[in-house]
Write a protein that holds these residues in place. Structure first.
Motif, PDB file in Angstrom:
ATOM      1  N   HIS A 112     -10.023 -13.074 -15.708  1.00 42.52           N
ATOM      2  CA  HIS A 112      -9.307 -14.043 -14.869  1.00 42.52           C
ATOM      3  C   HIS A 112      -9.506 -13.711 -13.391  1.00 42.52           C
ATOM      4  CE1 HIS A 112      -5.742 -15.857 -12.893  1.00 42.52           C
ATOM      5  NE2 HIS A 112      -5.899 -16.802 -13.805  1.00 42.52           N
ATOM      6  N   TYR A 116     -11.781 -15.796 -10.417  1.00 39.88           N
ATOM      7  CA  TYR A 116     -11.297 -16.120  -9.067  1.00 39.88           C
ATOM      8  C   TYR A 116     -12.305 -15.651  -8.022  1.00 39.88           C
ATOM      9  CZ  TYR A 116      -8.511 -15.984  -4.791  1.00 39.88           C
ATOM     10  OH  TYR A 116      -8.068 -16.161  -3.494  1.00 39.88           O
ATOM     11  N   HIS A 120     -14.920 -17.911  -5.300  1.00 35.45           N
ATOM     12  CA  HIS A 120     -14.910 -17.657  -3.854  1.00 35.45           C
ATOM     13  C   HIS A 120     -16.168 -16.911  -3.414  1.00 35.45           C
ATOM     14  CE1 HIS A 120     -10.687 -18.627  -4.599  1.00 35.45           C
ATOM     15  NE2 HIS A 120     -10.569 -18.858  -3.304  1.00 35.45           N
ATOM     16  N   SER A 135      -4.604 -13.427  -1.578  1.00 36.16           N
ATOM     17  CA  SER A 135      -4.818 -14.817  -2.006  1.00 36.16           C
ATOM     18  C   SER A 135      -4.794 -14.937  -3.521  1.00 36.16           C
ATOM     19  CB  SER A 135      -6.150 -15.333  -1.457  1.00 36.16           C
ATOM     20  OG  SER A 135      -6.161 -15.310  -0.040  1.00 36.16           O
ATOM     21  N   TYR A 136      -5.366 -13.936  -4.205  1.00 40.48           N
ATOM     22  CA  TYR A 136      -5.367 -13.978  -5.667  1.00 40.48           C
ATOM     23  C   TYR A 136      -3.948 -13.865  -6.220  1.00 40.48           C
ATOM     24  CZ  TYR A 136      -5.828 -12.469 -10.496  1.00 40.48           C
ATOM     25  OH  TYR A 136      -5.682 -12.367 -11.857  1.00 40.48           O
ATOM     26  N   THR A 139      -2.022 -16.998  -6.452  1.00 36.68           N
ATOM     27  CA  THR A 139      -2.355 -17.964  -7.510  1.00 36.68           C
ATOM     28  C   THR A 139      -1.587 -17.705  -8.794  1.00 36.68           C
ATOM     29  OG1 THR A 139      -4.199 -16.628  -8.365  1.00 36.68           O
ATOM     30  CG2 THR A 139      -4.682 -18.167  -6.558  1.00 36.68           C
ATOM     31  N   CYS A 143       2.408 -18.407 -13.398  1.00 34.01           N
ATOM     32  CA  CYS A 143       2.364 -17.651 -14.656  1.00 34.01           C
ATOM     33  C   CYS A 143       3.783 -17.250 -15.069  1.00 34.01           C
ATOM     34  CB  CYS A 143       1.507 -16.394 -14.495  1.00 34.01           C
ATOM     35  SG  CYS A 143      -0.223 -16.710 -14.094  1.00 34.01           S
ATOM     36  N   ARG A 148       2.297 -12.497 -15.275  1.00 34.81           N
ATOM     37  CA  ARG A 148       2.070 -12.153 -13.867  1.00 34.81           C
ATOM     38  C   ARG A 148       2.150 -10.636 -13.671  1.00 34.81           C
ATOM     39  NH1 ARG A 148       4.858 -11.619  -8.895  1.00 34.81           N
ATOM     40  NH2 ARG A 148       3.681 -12.532  -7.164  1.00 34.81           N
TER      41      ARG A 148
END
Length: 388
Positions: A112, A116, A120, A135-136, A139, A143, A148
């Protein structure tokens, strides 16, 4: 058979080229990555996906001595240079003795994170900057708290690995935020002695299936064995001359010795003489219809659920209705008999008494003794409140 033969011939050629004499899980994983290269799993041709499946089956048989009926778990491919570093990280974790389920979680969550990075255009670990990490993590807001927390923990460990191995100039793990996640304890699902008796009485022992189901449910309810250990039970585990069952538990690896109770022994003899199909497999409990292979824990879960319903036992959504609930119920019965916690831990095969303390929350009689008296409310409290 042709599909397996073709896949394993390719695997054999790969091993010969590498000079590998003995097959191992790491050898199979190297072959898979050699096959897919930098491509993603979903972009592979069907025949290539079948080769990966056949390789995973071989690894499963090597490590467990058996093959499940369902297809193997999805292969979470880790592509590119970053993916190779993630593979090395997972291999190190595997060397520490992590379970296959935990390693699958590592594969899944790192994939996962890799996806990501891929979107990018980040193809090198040196390009994983603080901005990328922050930033990740943003996202993951949609979750579940558990997912998470798990993903943040795994990514944090991977970033620390990069720094410790000299693959990153700075330690990025402190950039991963703390999520303040704490797993909320859930009360064990239990059934009363009358409900357990009704469950056992609901099993019709006139058929081979009934004889098998009766013996399996009785072992689970009377001895508290985990579902995997019941399904793995072999003839070598039964010591008839000493009236004991001895086995190494699948979950903990700990050796456990339990009494072969009279009713359990009678149920086993009835099944072995009049219910078990003819087979050279070492497992006691087999499928009723061919192929006569061993059962798995999901089948035992279905068996327990079936007879709970036949017995007319109502189980709420919050109360589980599988073999583990019978294990919890045994702990409840032992607590009601004032059995010491160390003895309960020994019966259930726990490594320490701390694990058995989990069941203290279902001992309502003992908990009532711990309740504090509520102080009386002074009469002045009600003055002027009657009109409200």
């Amino acid at each position: 058979m042709s599909q397996y033969r073709s896949a394993w011939q390719r695997l054999g050629t790969f091993m010969n080229d590498r000079g590998d004499v003995n097959y191992s899980a790491m050898c199979g994983e190297a072959f898979i990555y050699h096959l897919i290269g930098s491509r993603k799993f979903e972009n592979l041709d069907r025949w290539e996906q079948d080769i990966i499946y056949c390789t995973n089956v071989l690894t499963e048989f090597l490590e467990t001595g058996m093959i499940k009926f369902r297809r193997g778990q999805k292969f979470y491919d880790l592509w590119g240079a970053v993916g190779q570093t993630m593979q090395a990280y997972i291999a190190e974790k595997k060397a520490f003795g992590l379970s296959s389920g935990t390693l699958t979680a590592y594969h899944k969550d790192l994939q996962h994170f890799l996806a990501y990075l891929d979107t990018h255009d980040i193809a090198d670990v040196h390009a994983i900057t603080a901005t990328v990490v922050i930033s990740y993590t943003a996202t993951l807001g949609f979750c579940t708290p558990h997912i998470r927390h798990r993903r943040l923990s795994i990514v944090k460990g991977f970033l620390r690995y990069l720094y410790d191995r000299g693959l990153a100039a700075e330690d990025g793990s402190p950039l991963v935020p703390r999520d303040q996640y704490s797993k909320q304890p859930v009360l064990p699902s239990t059934y009363t002695r009358d409900e357990i008796a009704a469950l056992i009485a609901a099993i019709d022992r006139s058929s081979p299936k009934g004889k098998r189901d009766y013996a399996m449910v009785l072992i689970t309810a009377r001895l508290g064995l985990r579902a995997t250990d019941v399904c793995d039970l072999g003839f070598e585990n039964l010591r008839w001359e000493d009236s004991v069952i001895i086995l190494n538990q699948r979950k903990t690896g700990e050796r456990i010795e339990l009494p072969l109770l009279a009713d359990v022994g009678a149920a086993l003899i009835d099944y072995l003489k009049y219910g078990r199909p003819v087979s050279e497999l070492p497992f006691i409990f087999l499928h009723v219809n061919p192929p006569y292979d061993r059962l798995n824990r999901t089948t035992l879960h279905s068996i327990v659920s079936l007879y709970l319903r036949r017995a007319g036992i109502v189980f709420e959504k919050e109360r589980r209705h599988g073999p583990h609930a019978l294990r919890h119920s045994l702990a409840g019965v032992l607590l009601a008999k004032k059995t010491p916690v160390p003895v309960i831990a020994a019966v259930l095969g726990h490594r320490s008494t701390e694990s058995a303390r989990f069941y203290l929350r279902i001992d309502l009689q003992a908990l009532r003794q711990c309740a504090l008296k509520v102080p009386a409310v002074p009469p002045a409290f009600y003055v002027g409140r009657s009109s409200r």
